[in-house]
Design a protein around this motif. Structure first.
Motif, PDB file in Angstrom:
ATOM      1  N   PRO A 106       0.806  -1.236   0.000  1.00 25.12           N
ATOM      2  CA  PRO A 106       0.000   0.000   0.000  1.00 25.12           C
ATOM      3  C   PRO A 106       0.835   1.279   0.000  1.00 25.12           C
ATOM      4  N   PHE A 107       2.156   1.156  -0.153  1.00 28.82           N
ATOM      5  CA  PHE A 107       2.993   2.352  -0.081  1.00 28.82           C
ATOM      6  C   PHE A 107       4.228   2.178  -0.950  1.00 28.82           C
ATOM      7  N   GLY A 108       4.839   3.320  -1.281  1.00 30.27           N
ATOM      8  CA  GLY A 108       6.109   3.317  -1.990  1.00 30.27           C
ATOM      9  C   GLY A 108       7.252   3.603  -1.035  1.00 30.27           C
ATOM     10  N   PRO A 109       8.438   3.830  -1.567  1.00 30.37           N
ATOM     11  CA  PRO A 109       9.598   4.090  -0.712  1.00 30.37           C
ATOM     12  C   PRO A 109       9.615   5.519  -0.179  1.00 30.37           C
ATOM     13  N   ASP A 110      10.340   5.714   0.934  1.00 30.15           N
ATOM     14  CA  ASP A 110      10.627   7.070   1.401  1.00 30.15           C
ATOM     15  C   ASP A 110      11.722   7.696   0.545  1.00 30.15           C
ATOM     16  N   ARG A 111      12.686   6.863   0.172  1.00 31.65           N
ATOM     17  CA  ARG A 111      13.817   7.324  -0.636  1.00 31.65           C
ATOM     18  C   ARG A 111      14.191   6.228  -1.623  1.00 31.65           C
ATOM     19  N   GLY A 112      14.900   6.624  -2.667  1.00 30.18           N
ATOM     20  CA  GLY A 112      15.391   5.672  -3.642  1.00 30.18           C
ATOM     21  C   GLY A 112      14.606   5.695  -4.937  1.00 30.18           C
ATOM     22  N   ARG A 113      15.095   4.909  -5.905  1.00 34.43           N
ATOM     23  CA  ARG A 113      14.493   4.861  -7.229  1.00 34.43           C
ATOM     24  C   ARG A 113      14.221   3.410  -7.611  1.00 34.43           C
ATOM     25  N   ILE A 114      13.112   3.200  -8.304  1.00 34.02           N
ATOM     26  CA  ILE A 114      12.758   1.879  -8.829  1.00 34.02           C
ATOM     27  C   ILE A 114      12.322   2.067 -10.274  1.00 34.02           C
ATOM     28  N   SER A 115      12.892   1.285 -11.175  1.00 31.84           N
ATOM     29  CA  SER A 115      12.444   1.333 -12.565  1.00 31.84           C
ATOM     30  C   SER A 115      12.063  -0.064 -13.031  1.00 31.84           C
ATOM     31  N   PHE A 116      11.018  -0.128 -13.829  1.00 30.08           N
ATOM     32  CA  PHE A 116      10.518  -1.369 -14.393  1.00 30.08           C
ATOM     33  C   PHE A 116      10.510  -1.219 -15.900  1.00 30.08           C
ATOM     34  N   ASP A 117      11.348  -1.995 -16.565  1.00 31.66           N
ATOM     35  CA  ASP A 117      11.512  -1.916 -18.014  1.00 31.66           C
ATOM     36  C   ASP A 117      11.795  -0.482 -18.460  1.00 31.66           C
ATOM     37  N   GLY A 118      12.642   0.187 -17.704  1.00 28.60           N
ATOM     38  CA  GLY A 118      13.066   1.536 -18.053  1.00 28.60           C
ATOM     39  C   GLY A 118      12.145   2.646 -17.610  1.00 28.60           C
ATOM     40  N   VAL A 119      10.998   2.306 -17.005  1.00 27.23           N
ATOM     41  CA  VAL A 119      10.035   3.314 -16.550  1.00 27.23           C
ATOM     42  C   VAL A 119      10.151   3.458 -15.034  1.00 27.23           C
ATOM     43  N   GLU A 120      10.343   4.683 -14.565  1.00 28.13           N
ATOM     44  CA  GLU A 120      10.444   4.905 -13.127  1.00 28.13           C
ATOM     45  C   GLU A 120       9.069   4.738 -12.476  1.00 28.13           C
ATOM     46  N   ILE A 121       8.995   3.876 -11.458  1.00 27.42           N
ATOM     47  CA  ILE A 121       7.708   3.541 -10.852  1.00 27.42           C
ATOM     48  C   ILE A 121       7.632   3.870  -9.373  1.00 27.42           C
ATOM     49  N   HIS A 122       8.717   4.367  -8.766  1.00 25.17           N
ATOM     50  CA  HIS A 122       8.734   4.529  -7.313  1.00 25.17           C
ATOM     51  C   HIS A 122       7.705   5.541  -6.808  1.00 25.17           C
ATOM     52  N   ALA A 123       7.249   6.449  -7.646  1.00 24.35           N
ATOM     53  CA  ALA A 123       6.246   7.427  -7.219  1.00 24.35           C
ATOM     54  C   ALA A 123       4.851   7.106  -7.764  1.00 24.35           C
ATOM     55  N   MET A 124       4.702   5.958  -8.439  1.00 24.34           N
ATOM     56  CA  MET A 124       3.413   5.592  -9.038  1.00 24.34           C
ATOM     57  C   MET A 124       2.495   4.904  -8.040  1.00 24.34           C
ATOM     58  N   SER A 125       1.205   4.962  -8.310  1.00 25.56           N
ATOM     59  CA  SER A 125       0.230   4.199  -7.546  1.00 25.56           C
ATOM     60  C   SER A 125       0.307   2.718  -7.909  1.00 25.56           C
ATOM     61  N   GLY A 126      -0.201   1.864  -7.027  1.00 25.80           N
ATOM     62  CA  GLY A 126      -0.218   0.439  -7.301  1.00 25.80           C
ATOM     63  C   GLY A 126      -0.966   0.094  -8.577  1.00 25.80           C
ATOM     64  N   HIS A 127      -2.037   0.818  -8.854  1.00 20.58           N
ATOM     65  CA  HIS A 127      -2.832   0.554 -10.054  1.00 20.58           C
ATOM     66  C   HIS A 127      -2.013   0.810 -11.317  1.00 20.58           C
ATOM     67  N   ARG A 128      -1.284   1.911 -11.338  1.00 19.39           N
ATOM     68  CA  ARG A 128      -0.482   2.232 -12.523  1.00 19.39           C
ATOM     69  C   ARG A 128       0.670   1.247 -12.694  1.00 19.39           C
ATOM     70  N   ILE A 129       1.263   0.822 -11.590  1.00 22.10           N
ATOM     71  CA  ILE A 129       2.344  -0.162 -11.658  1.00 22.10           C
ATOM     72  C   ILE A 129       1.826  -1.482 -12.219  1.00 22.10           C
ATOM     73  N   ALA A 130       0.653  -1.905 -11.759  1.00 20.34           N
ATOM     74  CA  ALA A 130       0.061  -3.144 -12.270  1.00 20.34           C
ATOM     75  C   ALA A 130      -0.207  -3.049 -13.762  1.00 20.34           C
ATOM     76  N   ARG A 131      -0.636  -1.886 -14.230  1.00 21.05           N
ATOM     77  CA  ARG A 131      -0.908  -1.703 -15.653  1.00 21.05           C
ATOM     78  C   ARG A 131       0.352  -1.857 -16.509  1.00 21.05           C
ATOM     79  N   LEU A 132       1.505  -1.592 -15.898  1.00 18.70           N
ATOM     80  CA  LEU A 132       2.761  -1.759 -16.620  1.00 18.70           C
ATOM     81  C   LEU A 132       3.168  -3.226 -16.734  1.00 18.70           C
ATOM     82  N   GLY A 133       2.545  -4.095 -15.923  1.00 15.76           N
ATOM     83  CA  GLY A 133       2.833  -5.522 -16.021  1.00 15.76           C
ATOM     84  C   GLY A 133       3.515  -6.130 -14.819  1.00 15.76           C
ATOM     85  N   LEU A 134       3.425  -5.481 -13.659  1.00 15.76           N
ATOM     86  CA  LEU A 134       4.020  -6.005 -12.434  1.00 15.76           C
ATOM     87  C   LEU A 134       2.894  -6.377 -11.474  1.00 15.76           C
ATOM     88  N   ALA A 135       2.726  -7.676 -11.227  1.00 16.71           N
ATOM     89  CA  ALA A 135       1.659  -8.182 -10.371  1.00 16.71           C
ATOM     90  C   ALA A 135       2.252  -8.861  -9.153  1.00 16.71           C
TER      91      ALA A 135
END
Length: 242
Positions: A53-82
């Motif tokens: 239900p939350f993202g990181p306080d600090r740091g970066r996460i990218s999925f297939d070149g797209v930065e996702i650390h500030a995204m909502s769970g719904h948007r991350i799932a739409r990118l293909g991460l379940a």
């Protein structure tokens, strides 16, 4: 090629550093294991990676070149991460079919088409006689299989499995190992954590060990589990728990 890149990720709850400056990559097509004693930060890391239900306080996460650390769970799932969860979660008042439809509607693929849902349910061993049943009537194993089916109906590129074998009998654990291997054979990248070390060791191509929120070691499973620091982390945890 790295599908998931995690750089300097941290998460605190008050004074507790649950995840502390964690960095690693997961290659496309890999089965990547995550180990550590209770309270080491494994589930918190899964939550951070998926935004649920939350993202990181600090740091970066990218999925297939797209930065996702500030995204909502719904948007991350739409990118293909379940992901799945430790408990065999489902909407208990809904049928097996309806639970899988919700997964399909939430995910990366083309939506909640009947073919997608039927294929996901059949793949995990839930045939037509199960589809109309309320999910709360299923066995523990079948509820875990349903959770997987709902995730697969999302048509993910990466699947995070949080202690998928918890509560299963030895024969059911063996069956689940085979199921996870079949998922990987479909080209889906898998990240999994599990307290049953035989499950984790039999599947993982690389193994990362967390302790008190920090990376203890990362490498080939056999080498990692022979590391004296890993032995001490697990045995120390058991002594503390006893």
């Amino acid at each position: 090629m790295a599908l998931l890149v995690v750089e300097g990720v941290s998460k605190s709850f008050g004074a507790l550093k649950a995840v502390d400056d964690v960095s690693f990559t997961v290659e496309a097509g890999e089965i990547f294991g995550l180990a550590g004693p209770n309270g080491s930060g494994k589930s918190t890391l899964f939550n951070i990676l998926t935004g649920i239900p939350f993202g990181p306080d600090r740091g970066r996460i990218s999925f297939d070149g797209v930065e996702i650390h500030a995204m909502s769970g719904h948007r991350i799932a739409r990118l293909g991460l379940a992901r799945s969860f430790q408990r065999e979660t489902s909407f208990e008042s809904l049928s097996v079919w309806e639970n899988a439809v919700l997964g399909a509607a939430y995910g990366h693929g083309s939506g909640s088409g009947d073919d997608t849902v039927a294929e996901a349910l059949t793949f995990v061993g839930l045939d037509r006689e199960h589809w109309g049943r309320p999910s709360n009537e299923l066995s523990v194993y079948d509820r875990k299989a349903l959770m997987l089916a709902a995730a697969l109906a999302m048509q993910p590129r990466m699947l995070l499995l949080d202690e998928p074998a918890a509560g299963l009998t030895k024969p059911e654990v063996d069956a689940f190992i085979l199921l996870v291997r079949r998922i990987a054979e479909r080209g889906i990248t898998i990240v999994l954590t599990e307290h049953i070390l035989t499950f984790l060791m039999s599947l993982s191509q690389r193994l990362l060990v967390l302790n008190q929120g920090q990376i203890l070691t990362l490498g080939l499973p056999d080498e990692v589990m022979r590391d004296p620091r890993v032995v001490e982390a697990y045995l120390g945890s058991r002594r503390h728990d006893s």
